[in-house]
Design a protein around this motif. Structure first.
Motif, PDB file in Angstrom:
ATOM      1  N   THR A 145      43.023   1.959  -1.506  1.00 23.90           N
ATOM      2  CA  THR A 145      41.905   2.513  -0.483  1.00 23.90           C
ATOM      3  C   THR A 145      42.008   3.999  -0.511  1.00 23.90           C
ATOM      4  O   THR A 145      41.051   4.832  -0.304  1.00 23.90           O
ATOM      5  CB  THR A 145      42.138   1.810   0.902  1.00 23.90           C
ATOM      6  OG1 THR A 145      41.960   0.535   0.651  1.00 23.90           O
ATOM      7  CG2 THR A 145      41.211   2.238   1.794  1.00 23.90           C
ATOM      8  N   GLU A 160      38.832   6.509  -1.079  1.00 27.17           N
ATOM      9  CA  GLU A 160      38.399   7.257  -0.033  1.00 27.17           C
ATOM     10  C   GLU A 160      38.584   8.848  -0.549  1.00 27.17           C
ATOM     11  O   GLU A 160      37.510   9.658  -0.161  1.00 27.17           O
ATOM     12  CB  GLU A 160      39.108   7.056   1.255  1.00 27.17           C
ATOM     13  CG  GLU A 160      38.614   6.111   1.913  1.00 27.17           C
ATOM     14  CD  GLU A 160      37.276   5.456   2.103  1.00 27.17           C
ATOM     15  OE1 GLU A 160      36.606   6.426   2.497  1.00 27.17           O
ATOM     16  OE2 GLU A 160      36.814   4.423   1.991  1.00 27.17           O
ATOM     17  N   ASN A 186      35.512   9.763  -2.842  1.00 27.34           N
ATOM     18  CA  ASN A 186      34.232   9.514  -2.081  1.00 27.34           C
ATOM     19  C   ASN A 186      34.115  10.986  -1.261  1.00 27.34           C
ATOM     20  O   ASN A 186      33.301  11.545  -1.558  1.00 27.34           O
ATOM     21  CB  ASN A 186      34.213   8.553  -1.189  1.00 27.34           C
ATOM     22  CG  ASN A 186      32.916   8.747  -0.314  1.00 27.34           C
ATOM     23  OD1 ASN A 186      31.896   8.246  -0.802  1.00 27.34           O
ATOM     24  ND2 ASN A 186      33.147   8.765   1.049  1.00 27.34           N
ATOM     25  N   GLN A 187      35.414  11.531  -0.706  1.00 29.56           N
ATOM     26  CA  GLN A 187      35.236  12.780  -0.161  1.00 29.56           C
ATOM     27  C   GLN A 187      34.979  13.731  -1.018  1.00 29.56           C
ATOM     28  O   GLN A 187      34.277  14.832  -0.758  1.00 29.56           O
ATOM     29  CB  GLN A 187      36.303  13.004   0.769  1.00 29.56           C
ATOM     30  CG  GLN A 187      36.673  12.039   1.867  1.00 29.56           C
ATOM     31  CD  GLN A 187      37.984  12.637   2.614  1.00 29.56           C
ATOM     32  OE1 GLN A 187      38.246  13.708   2.806  1.00 29.56           O
ATOM     33  NE2 GLN A 187      38.818  11.554   3.000  1.00 29.56           N
ATOM     34  N   ARG A 194      36.327  -0.138   3.855  1.00 28.68           N
ATOM     35  CA  ARG A 194      37.770  -0.401   4.111  1.00 28.68           C
ATOM     36  C   ARG A 194      38.441  -0.759   2.602  1.00 28.68           C
ATOM     37  O   ARG A 194      38.323  -0.377   1.771  1.00 28.68           O
ATOM     38  CB  ARG A 194      38.094  -1.134   5.222  1.00 28.68           C
ATOM     39  CG  ARG A 194      37.467  -0.409   6.324  1.00 28.68           C
ATOM     40  CD  ARG A 194      38.017  -0.809   7.765  1.00 28.68           C
ATOM     41  NE  ARG A 194      37.697  -0.075   8.850  1.00 28.68           N
ATOM     42  CZ  ARG A 194      38.314   1.320   9.233  1.00 28.68           C
ATOM     43  NH1 ARG A 194      39.389   1.469   8.748  1.00 28.68           N
ATOM     44  NH2 ARG A 194      37.717   1.802  10.180  1.00 28.68           N
ATOM     45  N   VAL A 203      43.215   9.629   5.357  1.00 33.45           N
ATOM     46  CA  VAL A 203      42.650   8.345   5.322  1.00 33.45           C
ATOM     47  C   VAL A 203      43.055   7.725   6.297  1.00 33.45           C
ATOM     48  O   VAL A 203      44.387   6.944   6.066  1.00 33.45           O
ATOM     49  CB  VAL A 203      42.558   7.594   4.077  1.00 33.45           C
ATOM     50  CG1 VAL A 203      41.535   6.581   4.327  1.00 33.45           C
ATOM     51  CG2 VAL A 203      41.614   8.750   3.196  1.00 33.45           C
ATOM     52  N   ASN A 250      36.573   7.973  10.015  1.00 29.19           N
ATOM     53  CA  ASN A 250      35.690   7.514   8.878  1.00 29.19           C
ATOM     54  C   ASN A 250      34.263   7.161   9.247  1.00 29.19           C
ATOM     55  O   ASN A 250      34.132   6.227   9.705  1.00 29.19           O
ATOM     56  CB  ASN A 250      36.378   6.547   7.990  1.00 29.19           C
ATOM     57  CG  ASN A 250      35.683   6.218   6.950  1.00 29.19           C
ATOM     58  OD1 ASN A 250      34.810   6.945   6.298  1.00 29.19           O
ATOM     59  ND2 ASN A 250      35.672   4.982   6.225  1.00 29.19           N
TER      60      ASN A 250
END
Length: 826
Positions: A120, A124, A127-128, A141, A319, A340
């Motif tokens: 995860t 994340e 993605n950032q 999630r 995260v 988030n």
């Protein structure tokens, strides 16, 4: 979006009944998560924990008209005359088929991530790092299971330029299914650990299974310094497509030249096919650094230009893998999810809020900041948000941010709204002070600093907290369920306020895992759960004669252990017109605490048979020494006595009560005697009486350093002047003592606490409200620094219990209510 006809074709339906042509926009597998019934397909999953078919009529009444089922259609069609039904042999496989066919429509890159830890976080972080350049859909999630993966992939939209999905497995054969759904073009395998190891004979077997995800991937990223993963990659014939990064092998495609950390940041220097570069990141822990290196390797393959935008790496946010649930002022409950903030995360958080809010007299309040960097036009985005809040029946909405302030009119249908351009503006207003008896969800982008709101709304800022991971409770319960037959029922013990954890939150979590029974010690405990909408059957293990009316009024099922208490409940049941009121018969098989003896069975059977006012739902006994191999002969003798007495009792009755004798230790060591039901206690909390592996840590007791002092050699410390050292020491004072439940026996060096990576012994006696620990060898120790008292692999509650000669149950049960409980879900 798919048509109902496309769905029928995707799942190769055995039968169907279509009353209305429609487009399917959403898939639903959990009836409790329903927010908007239009254009939803409910998939009635049948698992060992429940059957979705029993919710069809209820969902139809709420407006759902599309159902995917595995049972004959006519019976449901009669009760739901205007609904569409599709019948298949296996609804889980059908869900996976729907997602697989949906995935085939997209040619854009997809990143698939597997491993034991870090999936995860890597997702994340990617993605950032990439969201400014690309429209991305990713797993919400940690939706990485056989159910979660297809639900995630279904969210792929034509406008998406990248998909990022996690894949987790618990047994052989599962990854092949997930591979067909995700079809990753780029693969990442993170670290491999012991999670879900119980179904694999070796770690190598598990690695081999995970690597099935990448059979058709163009590129695979992994840590080449991990010898087991490297061997697995080689054995699978994938090494020709791999980018293995290394800190050791200078010939690796991605060679990590150095990792240099200061107090808050780390410089990662690397060489990639001759190109050298250094990136600064805002983390210093080993796990985060490894996760970021995985991201660097992916970006080098997929979008290398991002590496020139170094500021993105320094802007990476931690995260948060949890929703924090806290007690608030004025009867409020606060859900802190201010880490988030995107539309998918908002949907999940609102679902969590709905489940936690009480059904009666509890309002739902949402505090939401602007949703940043969504890749969606603001007007379109906030129209969707407003519609979602309307569907979720939010009672009060507080919007924070300039974008939300500009669009107040979109939220006109919500009963009460307030808007502020900034968090300080909201803090200065009196709006938060006016909220009472509400469940408040805080959902904010990190730059809005909603942690300030959380502090303001919480009852008080506690220095000492007990952190309870509700997801770990659920996972541990499912772990023990895996050790019994699918038909065997389970009772979970939530007595004594859930062993000090909190019976309501524990019961709420267990109810969602579809266990069969809860057990409390006293009727008052059961009453409290009923008043907070816990619907599961509840056993009362120590019923008192003064509480019969409470038992009947709140549908509580008492344990019956003597003829006196049996005759009294029969009389009370007759007087109040009860019929077949559920009771549970306790047999004394050798522990000699409570219960009917073997010689009592004939009389007991005749009374039960003659009085239809009550019904023996179960007959049970308790093992005294299931955790002690040296007493196995005694345990077997107990089981045989119980079995003989139970069968004799059944011979008098026109029905068959459930039989159960196994506790947590019994489930671990004597599962062949599971009979009809088992009782789970301390195992839920991650404590195995027999030290079996596979359980997750549930509870962490933490405090903070109030003060740091330098004490000269020979100076006494604490009551009785018993903390004396022959050399100078540095001590830290912690705000926890025996009034909080931190046992006095842990003083004078018996107990230890964890500060950073250092185990620090106590000094002197434990005081009522404080204790002192030796921090002489801890570098840079400061006031306000966090301290762990148990709940870390390096410092477990079993360690503490062994130091003071007791059991984990006692240490949990004695924790004071002034230690603040913080509930979260990973």
């Amino acid at each position: 979006m798919e048509t109902i006809k496309t769905i029928i074709k995707s799942v190769k339906a055995k039968d169907s009944l279509i009353k209305n042509e429609c487009q399917i926009q959403a898939l639903l597998t959990d009836s409790r998560s329903l927010t908007h019934p239009i254009d939803v397909l409910f998939i009635a999953l049948c698992t060992r924990h429940g059957d979705g078919h029993k919710y069809i009529e209820e969902l139809y009444k709420k407006g759902i008209t599309n159902f995917l089922i595995s049972k004959p259609i006519p019976g449901f069609a009669k009760k739901c005359p205007n609904a569409n039904f599709i019948r298949v042999d296996d609804t889980l496989k059908a869900l996976q088929d729907i997602a697989r066919e949906h995935r085939k429509k997209f040619n854009n890159p997809v990143i698939g991530i597997t491993g034991s830890n870090g999936k995860t976080i890597v997702k994340e972080f990617l993605n950032q790092l990439l969201r400014d350049d690309l429209q991305i859909t990713r797993s919400p999630r940690s939706y990485n299971s056989q159910i979660g993966v297809p639900l995630s992939v279904w969210n792929l939209k034509p406008s998406d330029q990248l998909g990022i999905f996690e894949a987790g497995i618990s047994k052989p054969g599962e990854m092949e299914t997930l591979e067909r759904i995700i079809k990753p073009t780029i693969g990442v395998i993170t670290s491999i650990g012991s999670a879900h190891q119980e179904n694999f004979s070796t770690l190598s077997e598990k690695i081999e299974e995970k690597l099935h995800l990448f059979v058709d991937s163009d590129c695979i990223v992994y840590n080449a310094d991990d010898k087991q993963i490297s061997a697995g990659v080689c054995n699978a014939g994938l090494d020709g497509r791999c980018i293995g990064w290394s800190r050791i092998d200078t010939s690796a495609p991605l060679f990590i030249q150095s990792i240099v950390s200061d107090e808050d940041t780390t410089d990662i220097s690397f060489r990639y096919f001759g190109m050298e570069q250094t990136l600064k990141v805002p983390f210093t822990d080993k796990a985060s650094i490894e996760d970021i290196i995985h991201c660097i390797a992916v970006i080098l393959q997929f979008r290398p230009a991002v590496l020139s935008k170094k500021e993105r790496f320094m802007q990476l946010d931690p995260v948060a893998m949890r929703l924090e649930l806290k007690g608030g002022n004025s009867g409020n409950t606060v859900i802190n999810d201010s880490y988030n903030n995107d539309f998918n995360a908002l949907e999940i958080a609102l679902d969590f809020q709905k489940r936690r809010a009480r059904k009666a007299d509890t309002r739902k309040v949402l505090v939401l900041s602007d949703i940043l960097e969504s890749g969606i036009l603001p007007e379109t985005l906030y129209e969707s948000v407003a519609e979602l809040l309307k569907e979720c029946e939010i009672d009060q909405f507080i919007g924070v941010g300039k974008d939300l302030c500009k669009r107040k009119k979109l939220f006109a249908d919500i009963p009460q709204t307030d808007f502020f351009e900034s968090t300080p503006d909201l803090m200065e207003s009196k709006v938060l002070d006016m909220i009472s008896n509400s469940c408040i969800l805080l959902k904010g982008a990190r730059q809005f600093k909603f942690e300030q709101l959380c502090d303001k709304l919480s009852r008080q800022i506690h220095e000492t907290t007990l952190e309870i991971n509700l997801q770990a409770i659920a996972n541990n319960t499912l772990f023990y369920k895996s050790k019994i037959k699918p038909t065997t029922k389970m009772v979970c013990m939530v007595k004594a306020q859930g062993y000090g954890v909190g019976s309501y939150e524990l019961a709420k979590t267990l109810q969602s895992t579809h266990i069969d029974y809860l057990a409390v010690a006293l009727a008052d405990e059961g009453k409290e759960l009923r008043e907070r909408d816990i619907d599961l059957p509840i056993m009362v293990m120590n019923p008192e004669r003064s509480t019969w009316r409470m038992l009947f009024d709140y549908r509580l099922e008492p344990e019956i252990f003597s003829f006196g208490i049996l005759n009294e409940i029969i009389g009370r049941a007759a007087a109040t017109g009860q019929h077949a009121y559920p009771i549970h018969i306790k047999i004394d098989s050798g522990m000699h605490r409570l219960g009917f003896g073997p010689d009592d069975i004939p009389k007991l059977g005749k009374i039960l048979a003659a009085h239809p006012e009550v019904r023996a739902m179960s007959v049970f006994s308790h093992l005294a020494a299931a955790d002690d191999p040296s007493l196995d002969e005694f345990t077997h003798n107990q089981i045989h006595k119980f079995e003989k007495a139970s069968k004799e009792l059944q011979s008098y009755l026109p029905y068959k009560p459930l039989m159960h004798i196994l506790n947590t230790a019994g489930i671990e060591r004597f599962s062949e005697y599971q009979f009809d039901m088992v009782r789970l206690g301390i195992g839920m909390y991650g404590c195995s009486p027999n030290k079996i592996e596979g359980l997750e840590t549930v509870i962490k007791l933490r405090s903070t350093i109030l003060q740091v002092k330098d004490i000269p050699a020979g100076e006494p410390i604490g009551y009785g002047c018993l903390g004396v050292h022959d050399k100078p020491v540095k001590i830290a004072i912690l705000p926890i003592g025996y009034a909080d439940g931190y046992r006095r026996q842990l003083g004078r060096g018996v107990g230890k606490v964890l500060i950073g990576d250092h185990l620090c012994p106590t000094i002197g006696n434990i005081c009522m409200d404080t204790c002192m620990v030796d921090v002489t060898d801890v570098p840079n120790v400061t006031e306000g620094q966090k301290v762990t008292l148990f709940g870390d692999p390096r410092l477990t509650i079993e360690d503490l219990s062994s130091w003071v000669g007791t059991i984990p149950y006692e240490l949990l049960a004695v924790l004071s209510t002034r230690v603040k409980r913080i509930y979260f879900k990973e």
